[in-house]
Enzyme design. Structure first.
Site, PDB file in Angstrom:
ATOM      1  N   GLU A  68       0.838  -1.209   0.000  1.00 44.11           N
ATOM      2  CA  GLU A  68       0.000   0.000   0.000  1.00 44.11           C
ATOM      3  C   GLU A  68       0.866   1.250   0.000  1.00 44.11           C
ATOM      4  O   GLU A  68       1.971   1.215   0.523  1.00 44.11           O
ATOM      5  CB  GLU A  68      -0.846   0.042   1.293  1.00 44.11           C
ATOM      6  CG  GLU A  68      -1.667  -1.179   1.535  1.00 44.11           C
ATOM      7  CD  GLU A  68      -1.994  -1.386   3.014  1.00 44.11           C
ATOM      8  OE1 GLU A  68      -1.977  -0.399   3.779  1.00 44.11           O
ATOM      9  OE2 GLU A  68      -2.236  -2.533   3.399  1.00 44.11           O
ATOM     10  N   LYS A  86       2.333   4.635   1.387  1.00 43.96           N
ATOM     11  CA  LYS A  86       2.462   5.170   2.739  1.00 43.96           C
ATOM     12  C   LYS A  86       1.983   6.611   2.684  1.00 43.96           C
ATOM     13  O   LYS A  86       2.650   7.487   2.123  1.00 43.96           O
ATOM     14  CB  LYS A  86       3.909   5.090   3.219  1.00 43.96           C
ATOM     15  CG  LYS A  86       4.063   5.475   4.672  1.00 43.96           C
ATOM     16  CD  LYS A  86       5.447   5.125   5.175  1.00 43.96           C
ATOM     17  CE  LYS A  86       5.559   5.292   6.672  1.00 43.96           C
ATOM     18  NZ  LYS A  86       5.233   6.630   7.151  1.00 43.96           N
ATOM     19  N   ASP A 130       1.044  10.326   3.585  1.00 41.98           N
ATOM     20  CA  ASP A 130       1.772  11.284   4.410  1.00 41.98           C
ATOM     21  C   ASP A 130       0.788  12.187   5.142  1.00 41.98           C
ATOM     22  O   ASP A 130       0.472  13.284   4.693  1.00 41.98           O
ATOM     23  CB  ASP A 130       2.712  12.098   3.518  1.00 41.98           C
ATOM     24  CG  ASP A 130       3.816  12.734   4.327  1.00 41.98           C
ATOM     25  OD1 ASP A 130       3.895  12.471   5.550  1.00 41.98           O
ATOM     26  OD2 ASP A 130       4.602  13.505   3.744  1.00 41.98           O
ATOM     27  N   TYR A 186      -6.395   1.904   6.775  1.00 44.82           N
ATOM     28  CA  TYR A 186      -5.420   0.914   6.329  1.00 44.82           C
ATOM     29  C   TYR A 186      -5.257  -0.285   7.262  1.00 44.82           C
ATOM     30  O   TYR A 186      -4.458  -1.170   6.991  1.00 44.82           O
ATOM     31  CB  TYR A 186      -4.059   1.557   6.068  1.00 44.82           C
ATOM     32  CG  TYR A 186      -3.487   2.355   7.217  1.00 44.82           C
ATOM     33  CD1 TYR A 186      -3.171   1.749   8.421  1.00 44.82           C
ATOM     34  CD2 TYR A 186      -3.253   3.731   7.072  1.00 44.82           C
ATOM     35  CE1 TYR A 186      -2.655   2.476   9.478  1.00 44.82           C
ATOM     36  CE2 TYR A 186      -2.737   4.461   8.125  1.00 44.82           C
ATOM     37  CZ  TYR A 186      -2.437   3.826   9.323  1.00 44.82           C
ATOM     38  OH  TYR A 186      -1.928   4.543  10.359  1.00 44.82           O
ATOM     39  N   LYS A 219      10.638   3.817   2.246  1.00 42.81           N
ATOM     40  CA  LYS A 219      10.462   5.262   2.043  1.00 42.81           C
ATOM     41  C   LYS A 219      11.116   5.711   0.742  1.00 42.81           C
ATOM     42  O   LYS A 219      12.138   5.176   0.333  1.00 42.81           O
ATOM     43  CB  LYS A 219      11.128   6.013   3.201  1.00 42.81           C
ATOM     44  CG  LYS A 219      10.497   5.782   4.553  1.00 42.81           C
ATOM     45  CD  LYS A 219       9.494   6.884   4.849  1.00 42.81           C
ATOM     46  CE  LYS A 219       9.250   7.078   6.320  1.00 42.81           C
ATOM     47  NZ  LYS A 219      10.230   7.862   7.017  1.00 42.81           N
ATOM     48  N   CYS A 226      18.759  45.084 -17.558  1.00 44.03           N
ATOM     49  CA  CYS A 226      18.868  43.666 -17.915  1.00 44.03           C
ATOM     50  C   CYS A 226      20.323  43.226 -17.775  1.00 44.03           C
ATOM     51  O   CYS A 226      21.216  43.843 -18.358  1.00 44.03           O
ATOM     52  CB  CYS A 226      18.380  43.474 -19.353  1.00 44.03           C
ATOM     53  SG  CYS A 226      18.720  41.839 -19.997  1.00 44.03           S
ATOM     54  N   CYS A 278      21.549  42.431 -21.658  1.00 42.19           N
ATOM     55  CA  CYS A 278      21.676  43.434 -22.719  1.00 42.19           C
ATOM     56  C   CYS A 278      21.735  44.864 -22.185  1.00 42.19           C
ATOM     57  O   CYS A 278      21.988  45.793 -22.939  1.00 42.19           O
ATOM     58  CB  CYS A 278      20.540  43.288 -23.724  1.00 42.19           C
ATOM     59  SG  CYS A 278      18.954  43.898 -23.110  1.00 42.19           S
ATOM     60  N   CYS A 295      12.692  42.720 -19.147  1.00 37.95           N
ATOM     61  CA  CYS A 295      13.710  43.450 -19.889  1.00 37.95           C
ATOM     62  C   CYS A 295      12.999  44.090 -21.072  1.00 37.95           C
ATOM     63  O   CYS A 295      12.236  43.420 -21.771  1.00 37.95           O
ATOM     64  CB  CYS A 295      14.782  42.469 -20.360  1.00 37.95           C
ATOM     65  SG  CYS A 295      15.654  42.996 -21.842  1.00 37.95           S
ATOM     66  N   CYS A 353      17.675  42.035 -27.313  1.00 34.05           N
ATOM     67  CA  CYS A 353      18.305  41.330 -26.186  1.00 34.05           C
ATOM     68  C   CYS A 353      18.614  39.897 -26.617  1.00 34.05           C
ATOM     69  O   CYS A 353      17.712  39.133 -26.968  1.00 34.05           O
ATOM     70  CB  CYS A 353      17.370  41.324 -24.980  1.00 34.05           C
ATOM     71  SG  CYS A 353      18.013  40.347 -23.601  1.00 34.05           S
TER      72      CYS A 353
HETATM   73  S1  IVH Z   1       0.242   0.374   8.909  1.00 36.28           S
HETATM   74  C1  IVH Z   1       1.448  -1.679  12.681  1.00 36.28           C
HETATM   75  N1  IVH Z   1      -0.283   1.394   6.552  1.00 36.28           N
HETATM   76  O1  IVH Z   1       2.927   5.317   8.821  1.00 36.28           O
HETATM   77  C2  IVH Z   1       1.338  -1.015  11.389  1.00 36.28           C
HETATM   78  N2  IVH Z   1       0.685   2.799   8.202  1.00 36.28           N
HETATM   79  O2  IVH Z   1       5.306   4.531  10.863  1.00 36.28           O
HETATM   80  C3  IVH Z   1       0.729   0.304  11.518  1.00 36.28           C
HETATM   81  N3  IVH Z   1       1.030   5.101   7.460  1.00 36.28           N
HETATM   82  O3  IVH Z   1       2.007   6.717  11.647  1.00 36.28           O
HETATM   83  C4  IVH Z   1       0.804   1.144  10.357  1.00 36.28           C
HETATM   84  N4  IVH Z   1       0.224   4.846   5.440  1.00 36.28           N
HETATM   85  O4  IVH Z   1       0.018   6.487  10.159  1.00 36.28           O
HETATM   86  C5  IVH Z   1       0.215   1.619   7.778  1.00 36.28           C
HETATM   87  N5  IVH Z   1      -0.821   2.168   4.428  1.00 36.28           N
HETATM   88  C6  IVH Z   1      -0.333   2.392   5.653  1.00 36.28           C
HETATM   89  C7  IVH Z   1       0.154   3.654   6.053  1.00 36.28           C
HETATM   90  C8  IVH Z   1       0.656   3.815   7.333  1.00 36.28           C
HETATM   91  C9  IVH Z   1       0.758   5.704   6.310  1.00 36.28           C
HETATM   92  C10 IVH Z   1       1.635   5.779   8.630  1.00 36.28           C
HETATM   93  C11 IVH Z   1       0.934   5.492   9.914  1.00 36.28           C
HETATM   94  C12 IVH Z   1       2.013   5.518  10.969  1.00 36.28           C
HETATM   95  C13 IVH Z   1       3.255   5.445  10.185  1.00 36.28           C
HETATM   96  C14 IVH Z   1       4.015   4.224  10.613  1.00 36.28           C
END
Ligand code: IVH
Length: 706
Positions: free
Chosen positions: A122, A124, A126, A251, A341, A443, A446, A461, A467
């Site tokens: 999945e 991650k 932010d 998630y 990451k 400028c 020129c 300019c 120029c």
């Molecule tokens: S699973 C035990 N799935 O990442 C597993 N976390 O360092 C729990 N995060 O603060 C996390 N997307 O909020 C999981 N698809 C995803 C995620 C996710 C973002 C964040 C989560 C947590 C951090 C984990």
């Protein structure tokens, strides 16, 4: 004394219940499925009706009422909430090798190094982790992660999130066919207690809009969508949270009562949660072993820029819940999950100086010269500063310590100044003086005067064609792919040709001799022959491309195409006055003025004549067809993403030929957005505005191609 009992008429109670049901369904369709069922105005009408009923009879207002989404009276402070199960963090992998090593460790622990481990993969997200608790299907409590054991109660704020279900019900899958639950009645069962975890975040578009409005009202601007989401979620006044357009994806499962059996695999848990009405990220996949996991990582990384929200990597989770159990935890992170990451996109460095670059229309762009620093895997030593307003807004000064940001193939920019470093005293040494950045009066190339009109953010300019920087940039533009498409004539070669004195003006491109070209360094016979051939080939073009290639200020690709369709002849365009120009779709007074100025300038006019003299031609277009030949007149389309059968430009020309208008941005006036692969923010905007979306096949139907 008998207490005064106000009874609610049965009809009102029933109506309120029906309205709640309907509004939940419409809300889910709109915000989770991206598939609105009714027009916004109708939703608003029903919403107002429910609000009126609730105001008339307070007892009708339930905690899962959709009207709670507008926010509640401000709180004094947040209460603490103890998490039923701790909210953990994740270990990280930073390379393919580390990912491989993780898989090997798992295989070792499970005592099976034969079989690849299936993982749920999945993005991650932010944002901020939250825990949501449902009792008998009703959202009763939401909390932040806090220290992992205790968080803060942000229930009222979370209730305002449009995509967060206030009440669970079955969605989508046919009854009795879902993968979860003891389906005794053929219907999905809702556990008495259900706790889920997810990420609250802000879409990129919502973030930009928020910062614009914050700035306009003189309030704090946020550094990134994550900070904006965090700031919006921890407000004591939930009615402000309601206005912030926060999103959420679920998630993971937290705690759950055992009256309903949960699925045996994480991927099935996510499917099940989706059926219950939770928003779950669609980008997920099932990957077997380290190689598939790594390919997933690369593929998500390549889509990152196009996603409407920010992600900072991907997460892999062992898919079988029984194996997760077996693997357990180390300190505060599960062994069965890992985050991979993306390389950091921000780095800290020092702004050494600022130069001003001259664009093709004379605009001066400040460019930051930085102490070289690695950002997202490449060394960055220059960054754009956009314009003086931007410098002022961010209060950037020479010798400041700055955060450089580089996202994908986007030009690096200075995200912000580390003001605390400006104030910091350097121990034992002198602190470098900070200098304000000033726009030069003349400028730098020129020497012509630099002018800034009151209604523009940029200074220019005034040298025009005199120029050399402006001439260089206009020739680069002229040769570029979307303009005259002169193969092999890139920016570097244009610089070389001009620096070596082979050409001075655009029309001279077509008069270069093979001998003169071959005398240049790094120009072999073959390369020269190819270039001359490409120049010859480029002479046969379209009127739209030629107009665009001229680089008239304010005239982009769409404008050029609209002008070509309207005038179908260059001479007519050159003779047109402001009024006639303004009659062309999408051409307003500013663009019209700029076109008139361009053609009445002696220098530019001479160039245009010389280019025609050199043999540039295009097929003569039919003058304006009758309305019956233009089935799409009055329709407005926007093209986005990559089409597989044709270039976007070709599609545009065909739409224009049928009388449609093609614009660059989605608005309420857009008939439909034609979305190819990897469509990004425009797709999102169209969805938000409820504008119809067509795929390439539907567009081909429209054009009579399939
Ligand atoms: S699973 C035990 N799935 O990442 C597993 N976390 O360092 C729990 N995060 O603060 C996390 N997307 O909020 C999981 N698809 C995803 C995620 C996710 C973002 C964040 C989560 C947590 C951090 C984990």
């Amino acid at each position: 004394m008998t207490p005064k009992v106000t009874t609610v008429p049965k009809a009102d109670a029933e109506r309120a219940a029906t309205l709640r049901d309907e509004l939940h369904r419409y809300n889910h369709a709109y915000h989770v499925l991206d598939d609105p069922l009714i027009p916004d105005a109708e939703y608003d009408r029903l919403f107002a009706e429910l609000q009126r009923l609730e105001q008339a009879h307070a007892s009708l207002k339930t905690i899962d009422s959709p009207t709670n989404r507008v926010g509640a009276p401000p709180l004094e402070s947040f209460h603490q909430v103890k998490h039923r199960l701790p909210m953990l963090s994740l270990g990280n992998a930073f390379s393919e090798e580390e990912l491989q090593a993780w898989h090997e460790r798992l295989q070792g622990r499970l005592g099976d190094d034969e079989n690849l481990i299936a993982c749920s993969a999945e993005p991650k997200l932010d944002g901020l982790a939250v825990s949501l608790t449902y009792k008998d299907g009703v959202f009763v409590q939401g909390a932040t992660r806090g220290d992992g054991f205790t968080g803060e109660d942000i229930t009222t704020n979370l209730r305002t999130l449009a995509a967060l279900p206030l009440r669970l019900q079955e969605h989508g899958a046919p009854a009795g066919q879902n993968s979860a639950g003891k389906n005794t009645k053929g219907k999905i069962q809702i556990p008495e207690l259900l706790e889920v975890r997810g990420e609250v975040f802000m879409h990129k578009a919502a973030f930009t809009a928020l910062n614009e409005s914050q700035e306009a009202s003189g309030q704090k601007v946020f550094a990134n969508p994550r900070n904006a989401a965090a700031g919006s979620l921890r407000l004591l006044d939930s009615s402000i949270t309601a206005s912030r357009n926060l999103s959420i994806f679920i998630y993971a499962l937290g705690e759950m009562s055992d009256d309903v059996a949960s699925p045996a695999e994480h991927s099935a848990v996510l499917d099940w949660l989706q059926q219950l009405g939770f928003p779950v990220c669609d980008q997920r996949a099932l990957c077997n072993g380290p190689q598939q996991c790594f390919s997933y990582y690369l593929s998500v990384q390549s889509q990152r820029q196009q996603l409407p929200y920010e992600i900072d990597g991907v997460v892999f989770k062992v898919n079988e819940l029984a194996l997760q159990q077996q693997l357990g935890f180390v300190s505060r992170a599960p062994r069965w999950a890992i985050a991979q990451k993306f390389p950091a996109e921000e780095a800290v460095t020092v702004l050494q100086s600022v130069d001003f670059q001259i664009g093709r229309t004379g605009a001066l762009t400040p460019v930051a010269r930085l102490e070289p620093v690695a950002v997202g895997g490449v060394t960055v030593s220059n960054a754009t500063l956009h314009n003086m307003d931007e410098i002022e807004r961010k209060d950037i000064r020479i010798n400041d310590t700055v955060v450089v940001r580089r996202a994908g193939d986007v030009i690096p920019e200075i995200a912000r100044v580390l003001l605390e470093r400006r104030e910091a005293k350097v121990e034992g040494g002198k602190r470098a003086r900070r200098y304000k950045i000033k726009m030069p009066d003349t400028c730098p190339v020129c020497g012509s005067a630099v002018e800034q009109s009151a209604d523009e953010a940029v200074a220019r300019c005034t040298g025009g064609m005199s120029c050399i920087a402006q001439r260089k940039e206009s020739i680069k533009h002229f040769a570029s792919r979307r303009a005259m498409d002169i193969d092999g004539l890139g920016d570097k070669l244009v610089e070389q040709l001009m620096d070596e004195g082979l050409i001075d003006r655009v029309e001279e491109l077509f008069g270069m001799s093979a001998t003169a070209l071959e005398a240049l360094p790094r120009m072999g016979k073959k390369k020269v022959a190819n270039l001359l051939q490409a120049l010859e080939k480029a002479k046969a073009t379209t009127l739209a491309r030629f107009i665009f290639a001229l680089g008239i200020r304010e005239v982009g690709e769409t404008g050029a195409a609209n002008l070509a369709t309207h005038f179908s002849d260059l001479a007519r365009l050159r003779a047109a006055g402001i009024e006639e120009l303004e009659a062309v779709p999408d051409i307003g007074p500013v663009v019209a003025r700029s076109i008139v100025d361009y053609f009445s300038n002696q220098d530019y006019s001479t160039s245009v004549d010389a280019l025609l003299e050199a043999g540039i031609t295009w097929p003569v277009e039919q003058p304006q067809q009758s309305e019956s030949d233009k089935p799409l007149s009055g329709h407005v389309y926007v093209l986005t993403g990559t089409l597989s059968h044709m270039k976007r430009d070709e599609a545009k020309q065909m739409l224009l030929a049928k009388g449609a208008k093609v614009t660059g941005s989605v608005s309420a006036k857009t008939t439909a957005l034609i979305a190819g692969d990897a469509a990004g923010s425009k797709l999102e905007k169209a969805e938000k505005l409820g504008v119809a979306i067509m795929d390439e096949e539907q567009m081909r139907d429209l054009l009579g191609l399939s």
